[in-house]
Design an enzyme around this catalytic site. Sequence first.
Site, PDB file in Angstrom:
ATOM      1  N   ASP A 375     -17.278   7.687   1.422  1.00 47.77           N
ATOM      2  CA  ASP A 375     -16.376   6.502   1.812  1.00 47.77           C
ATOM      3  C   ASP A 375     -17.098   6.065   2.979  1.00 47.77           C
ATOM      4  OD1 ASP A 375     -13.792   5.360   2.024  1.00 47.77           O
ATOM      5  OD2 ASP A 375     -13.327   6.670   3.922  1.00 47.77           O
ATOM      6  N   LYS A 376     -16.810   4.562   3.205  1.00 44.41           N
ATOM      7  CA  LYS A 376     -17.303   3.949   4.230  1.00 44.41           C
ATOM      8  C   LYS A 376     -16.811   4.266   5.814  1.00 44.41           C
ATOM      9  CE  LYS A 376     -16.798  -0.345   5.570  1.00 44.41           C
ATOM     10  NZ  LYS A 376     -16.732  -0.377   6.988  1.00 44.41           N
ATOM     11  N   THR A 525     -15.967   1.657  -0.834  1.00 47.43           N
ATOM     12  CA  THR A 525     -15.345   0.921   0.299  1.00 47.43           C
ATOM     13  C   THR A 525     -14.342  -0.073  -0.140  1.00 47.43           C
ATOM     14  OG1 THR A 525     -15.582  -0.354   2.451  1.00 47.43           O
ATOM     15  CG2 THR A 525     -17.338  -0.862   0.427  1.00 47.43           C
ATOM     16  N   LYS A 553     -10.163   4.885  -6.315  1.00 44.83           N
ATOM     17  CA  LYS A 553     -11.417   5.415  -5.880  1.00 44.83           C
ATOM     18  C   LYS A 553     -11.625   6.847  -6.869  1.00 44.83           C
ATOM     19  CE  LYS A 553     -11.318   4.715  -0.786  1.00 44.83           C
ATOM     20  NZ  LYS A 553     -11.515   5.223   0.390  1.00 44.83           N
ATOM     21  N   ASP A 572     -12.064  11.242   4.114  1.00 48.14           N
ATOM     22  CA  ASP A 572     -11.350  11.615   5.209  1.00 48.14           C
ATOM     23  C   ASP A 572     -10.407  12.679   4.822  1.00 48.14           C
ATOM     24  OD1 ASP A 572      -9.427   9.932   4.121  1.00 48.14           O
ATOM     25  OD2 ASP A 572      -9.659   8.437   5.648  1.00 48.14           O
ATOM     26  N   ASP A 576      -8.503   9.594   0.380  1.00 51.60           N
ATOM     27  CA  ASP A 576      -9.542   9.909  -0.462  1.00 51.60           C
ATOM     28  C   ASP A 576      -9.091  11.083  -1.326  1.00 51.60           C
ATOM     29  OD1 ASP A 576     -11.165   7.801   0.500  1.00 51.60           O
ATOM     30  OD2 ASP A 576     -11.802   9.037   2.107  1.00 51.60           O
TER      31      ASP A 576
END
Length: 687
Positions: A375-376, A525, A553, A572, A576
């Site tokens: 994840d960004k 992202t 996602k 995080d 997610d």
Amino acid sequence: MHGSDSHMGDEKHATTYPPNGASQQGHTHHQGHHAAMIADFRRRFWFSLLLTLPILALSPMLQSFVGLEEAFAFPGDRYLQFLLATLVFLYGGWPFLKGLAKELGQHEPGMMTLIALAISVAWAYSSAVVFGLQGKVFFWELATLIDVMLVGHWIEMRSVMGASGALEALVKLLPTEAHRLKEDGGTEEVALSELGAGDRVLVKPGEKVPTDGVIIEGESSLNESMLTGESTPVHRREGDEVIGGAVNGENALKLEIKKTGEETYLSQVIEMVRKAQGSRSKTQDLANRAAAWLTYLALTAGLLTLLLWLTFGAEFSFSLERMVTVMVITCPHALGLAVPLVVAMSTSLAAENGLLIRNRGAFERARELTAVVFDKTGTLTEGRFGVKRVRPFGGVDEARLLQLAASLESHSEHPIAQGIVIEAQTRGLELGRVKGFHNLTGRGAEARVGDSEVKVVSPGYAGDEGIDFDHGAVEELAEGGNTVVLVVADEQVIGAIALADVIRDASREAIRELQGMGIRCLMLTGDSEAVAKSVAAELGLDDYFAGVLPEQKAEKIKQVKRQGVRVAMVGDGVNDAPALVEADLGIAIGAGTDVAIESADVVLVRSDPSKVVAIMVLSRATYRKLVQNLLWATGYNIIAIPLAAGVAIGIGIVLSPAVGAALMSLSTVIVAINARLLKKAPLGQHG
């Protein structure tokens, strides 16, 4: 599917292990029980060894070997030897006899069955010889076998206890008492178990924080290395959260307690370590199956050896000795230790480095990963705005431009404002006095800074207000998805500042090392294509997905898996979560004090992408140690069993039961040492 079956066996946080007074007592009881077992084996060993000495002196075989038959022979010596050997058999051999009953009761013959059977046959046969049966006694072999097995167990249990030391160390992190503040400002000493949420405590310099709380007065540096793996002390001030077990630095702190018992960070860490150490893996199941087959092999090989030697006309005592030796040397003692020791060591080592393993099976499979999806925001980046470029207009000095903007923004809580202020502070700029600050909702802010009327606004606001600026320069600054603000002084645009999400320093190194290990690195992202492309280019990512909504996602992870790769997802743990479950390995990063993330297989204490590399290194190193231990614990039987059976007797090689026990115990010690060598895994340098 990872999401459907790998978590089924994962023991969630069904039970608690709170680091309060009660749990420390519970853990102390567990450790005390383990220590008592070690002491028991030690006591039985020394007792048996003491009696073994006269048994050896009274052995006709050894007397003949050293030529001292007459020196130690006396009427009734065989009965004395029988008495001493019986004491060794009953007292020294009791743990194995008890283990035999337990294993047979569970219909799972194993290591204890083999040992108990071997010593029982040896004692029964030798006793029969003493009381009239034709043959030879080998009480000395019985005694030395028990001695070696007892010392082997003693060493093993010490090794297991040492491998689980990290758990004990975690419990010991907390003090037993705290300085609770009274209403009159004084303090009182109270037991840790008496603290409750809302209580206020004093933590003096050098003391440990009693439990999780918030600083209400003072600032200091705290050492959280045993909790997070971060060696550098962290600075904490009023309003910051602190973790129970952290060591206070140079100044006294007053805290308000927020969490106690099972709610605390340390409690959750301890529970994760405990469950991970107790959880099973496919390799462990394989080892258990191998141990069972080895048990049946020992029984079959032992009986076959006895029958063959009798068939070839050997004496019953010799044939029986061969059988006993085969059964002892085939004992899956080292095999039963091979996996648990490595599991305990790797889990403890992971915890020391801020890697909390929740799912052993998924962690074990990390060695097979071929792709990692990050994840960004908040993972590869810090999740905050940082200044990328400062562009003055009309000859204004860059430092002056940034100073005016930062002076104004120091009165704003907006993320963009904070990014500008941090940049000015990093450059050592002194901020000016601000008067009449006014927030322009959604568009910027304005105030008087020194003698100038200053505004920091969006290009859209400037256009709406008819303020002229260099559109070409702004478009150039905005390339790559940067956010651009204009700095206006006395109605003149004096410059522009471009900001973007700050990429973590550790991200670049993590990506480089993962790619060096042959692992593809991708990014998910919700940001625009321009932002994603810019970050991917800066980090050297293999691919990226832009404009992905949280609910999309997991589908992206499926898309990557359909390419035939094993993939890890690093996020995080909040939005997610579906993707973490869908991945072959779900890694929650930046958990901080919130470690109870149900969707993750591994939780990282700190927001450090380089720890993802450490997971891969540790997983591969753990697997190597497991394979090495399993091969050593079983492979030596290829040579040992035939020698024990007597196939090399023609060239003078004969293994007695004592030598067989020594070889078996040696393999056990080697397995234990090999597991401890896992500490050499270069987690600090990430391999």
